[in-house]
Design a protein around this motif. Structure first.
Motif, short mmCIF file in Angstrom:
data_model
loop_
_atom_site.label_atom_id
_atom_site.label_comp_id
_atom_site.label_asym_id
_atom_site.label_seq_id
_atom_site.Cartn_x
_atom_site.Cartn_y
_atom_site.Cartn_z
N HIS A 241 -8.79 -9.89 1.82
CA HIS A 241 -8.54 -9.03 2.31
C HIS A 241 -7.29 -9.53 3.37
O HIS A 241 -6.45 -8.26 3.49
N ALA A 242 -6.81 -10.39 3.26
CA ALA A 242 -5.64 -10.80 3.93
C ALA A 242 -4.59 -11.11 2.86
O ALA A 242 -3.16 -10.55 3.52
N SER A 243 -4.93 -10.87 1.82
CA SER A 243 -4.18 -10.16 0.42
C SER A 243 -4.18 -8.54 0.61
O SER A 243 -2.80 -8.41 0.16
N ASN A 244 -5.35 -8.48 0.99
CA ASN A 244 -4.89 -6.41 0.98
C ASN A 244 -4.05 -6.00 1.81
O ASN A 244 -3.08 -5.51 1.94
N ALA A 245 -3.51 -6.93 3.08
CA ALA A 245 -2.75 -6.25 4.37
C ALA A 245 -1.50 -6.81 3.57
O ALA A 245 -0.94 -6.08 4.29
N ALA A 246 -1.37 -7.92 3.16
CA ALA A 246 0.21 -8.40 2.42
C ALA A 246 0.39 -7.06 1.80
O ALA A 246 1.62 -6.76 2.31
N ALA A 247 -0.09 -6.57 1.42
CA ALA A 247 0.66 -5.72 0.40
C ALA A 247 0.43 -4.50 0.87
O ALA A 247 1.02 -3.53 0.89
N LEU A 248 -0.80 -3.86 1.97
CA LEU A 248 -0.04 -2.57 2.60
C LEU A 248 1.14 -2.23 3.56
O LEU A 248 1.82 -2.17 3.69
N ALA A 249 1.54 -4.03 4.02
CA ALA A 249 2.28 -4.39 5.21
C ALA A 249 3.27 -5.58 4.60
O ALA A 249 2.47 -6.35 5.30
N PRO A 250 3.97 -5.05 4.38
CA PRO A 250 4.52 -6.45 3.07
C PRO A 250 5.54 -7.80 4.29
O PRO A 250 5.10 -8.39 4.11
N LYS A 251 5.69 -6.61 5.14
CA LYS A 251 6.90 -7.50 5.66
C LYS A 251 6.52 -8.40 7.29
O LYS A 251 6.56 -8.44 8.29
N ALA A 252 4.55 -8.09 7.37
CA ALA A 252 4.28 -8.49 7.63
C ALA A 252 3.49 -10.12 7.75
O ALA A 252 3.89 -10.48 6.45
N ARG A 253 3.28 -10.85 8.69
CA ARG A 253 3.78 -12.55 8.73
C ARG A 253 1.90 -12.95 8.70
O ARG A 253 1.03 -12.26 9.08
N ILE A 254 1.91 -13.10 7.06
CA ILE A 254 0.36 -14.31 6.89
C ILE A 254 -0.59 -15.22 7.07
O ILE A 254 0.68 -16.07 6.68
N GLU A 255 -0.78 -15.31 7.84
CA GLU A 255 -1.89 -17.11 7.94
C GLU A 255 -3.27 -16.79 7.18
O GLU A 255 -3.86 -16.43 7.90
N VAL A 256 -3.47 -18.02 6.74
CA VAL A 256 -4.71 -18.24 5.91
C VAL A 256 -5.01 -20.17 6.46
O VAL A 256 -4.54 -21.01 5.84
#
Length: 321
Positions: A241-256
Motif C-alpha cells: 500500500h506504500a506503493s499505492n501511496a506513491a502512485a496516488l501522490a507522486p510528490k509524497a516522500r515514501i519510507e519503507v
C-alpha cells in the motif's frame, strides 16, 4: 530512548471527556493512534519529538481514557473532534501524523481543515487499498460483541494475552506485532470499548476489506507536504500500500523501514523520529489558499491516479528503489 508514561490531561468537549498528552514546545505535531490503541503507542518517540516540537497525542473517542459513548465514530466525526480539541487547546495549525486507522483520520482532517494542516504523515495507514487483516474484518461480523465477551472473561483473557505476548517475543516476523495485539485484546474486556471499536470498524471496513480510500482525493495533496512510512514486515495492512501511496501522490516522500511491522514507530523509534524530523526540516508548511483549493477541486483528478510503474519509494537504511 525513554519509554516513560506521560501525564494524561483531560478536557470535556460536547459533554464527552477527551484524554490527551501534551509535551514539549515548538511547532505542533498531532499524533493519532490506530484502532484499539491509545496515545501510549507513541510513547517510544514522544520524548525525542518533544525536544523540537509540541507533541499532542490524544486518545480518540472510544479509546484509552477518553469517553466511550454511543456516538459518531466515522472518520469525519473523528476529524471534527480533533479540530475541536485543538481549538480548546488554542492551537491553530499542526503537522498531523496518523497511524493505521489514525492515518484515515489524518487524511480526513487534512481534507476537511486544510487551513489548519501544515503537513500530513501516514504511518502504515488505512485508506490506501482494500486489503486488511482478517482479524479486523472479523470485528464487523455478527456476534463479535458476544464472542469477545466470552473471550475476555478473566481466565480466558489472561491466558490469551500471555500467549500473544509470548508469541511476539519469539523474534519471528509473522508474530512481530502480537504484543500490541495482546494489548488491544486486553482492552476489549470493557464492553463499552468493544462497542465503540465495532462502530469504528463498521464505518471503514466491510467483508471485502477497507471502504474508505484517499484515491479519489489524492490530487489535493498537491497543496501540502505528505509523507508515508511503513514497516516492510507489516502483516496488518500490506506494505505494498506504500506503493499505492506513491502512485496516488507522486510528490509524497515514501519510507519503507526494514525489520519493522505494523508499528514502525515502536520497532525503530529513533529511525522513525529522524525520518519525521528530516521530512519537516526539508519541507515548507502548507499555506492555505482558498483560490488554490477551489482550483484543485474544480479541476479534480484527470484520468487514472496511478502510473504504470512506481520508482519513488525510499527505504530507510537501504538504497533508493
Amino acid at each position: 530512548m525513554s519509554d516513560k508514561r506521560h501525564e494524561v490531561q483531560h478536557v470535556t468537549i460536547h459533554g464527552h471527556r477527551r484524554a490527551y498528552v501534551r509535551v514539549g514546545s515548538g511547532p505542533v505535531l498531532l499524533l493519532l493512534h490506530g484502532l484499539g490503541c491509545d496515545h501510549t503507542t507513541w510513547e517510544p518517540v514522544i520524548d525525542t519529538l518533544a525536544k523540537r516540537y509540541t507533541v499532542i497525542a490524544p486518545d480518540l473517542l472510544g479509546h484509552g481514557e477518553s469517553a466511550k459513548p454511543r456516538a459518531d465514530y466515522s472518520v469525519g466525526g473523528y476529524a471534527n473532534g480533533m479540530r475541536d480539541l485543538l481549538t480548546v487547546l488554542n492551537i491553530d495549525k499542526v503537522t498531523v501524523v496518523g497511524h493505521s486507522f489514525g492515518g484515515g483520520v489524518a487524511m480526513q482532517f487534512a481534507y476537511q481543515f486544510p487551513e489548519r494542516t501544515e503537513r500530513m504523515m501516514l504511518v502504515a495507514s488505512g485508506g490506501l487499498g482494500p486489503e486488511v487483516s482478517p482479524g479486523i474484518r472479523a470485528i464487523t461480523s455478527p456476534g463479535f460483541h458476544q464472542v469477545m465477551g466470552l473471550l475476555t472473561l478473566p481466565v480466558v483473557r489472561h491466558v490469551g494475552v500471555a500467549g500473544l505476548k509470548a508469541a511476539s517475543s519469539t523474534g519471528l516476523r509473522a508474530t512481530r506485532d502480537l504484543g500490541e495485539v495482546a494489548d488491544i485484546y486486553d482492552s476489549f474486556k470493557d464492553p463499552h470499548a468493544r462497542a465503540a471499536i465495532r462502530h469504528v470498524v463498521r464505518a471503514v471496513v466491510d467483508w471485502k476489506g477497507q471502504i474508505v480510500t484517499m484515491a479519489d482525493r489524492a490530487y489535493l495533496t498537491d497543496a501540502m507536504p505528505m509523507a508515508v512510512v511503513w514497516g516492510r514486515d507489516d502483516h496488518v495492512i500490506p506494505v505494498r500500500h506504500a506503493s499505492n501511496a506513491a502512485a496516488l501522490a507522486p510528490k509524497a516522500r515514501i519510507e519503507v523501514i526494514p525489520n519493522a511491522g505494523h508499528f514502525p514507530h515502536k520497532d525503530h523509534p529513533e529511525r522513525f523520529a529522524k525520518i519525521l524530523h528530516d521530512w519537516i526540516r526539508t519541507t515548507q508548511p502548507a499555506t492555505y489558499s482558498r483560490a488554490k483549493w477551489r482550483t484543485l477541486l474544480r479541476n479534480g483528478q484527470v484520468g487514472p491516479a496511478a502510473p504504470a510503474g512506481v520508482t519513488s519509494i525510499r527505504r530507510a537504511g537501504a538504497t533508493t528503489a
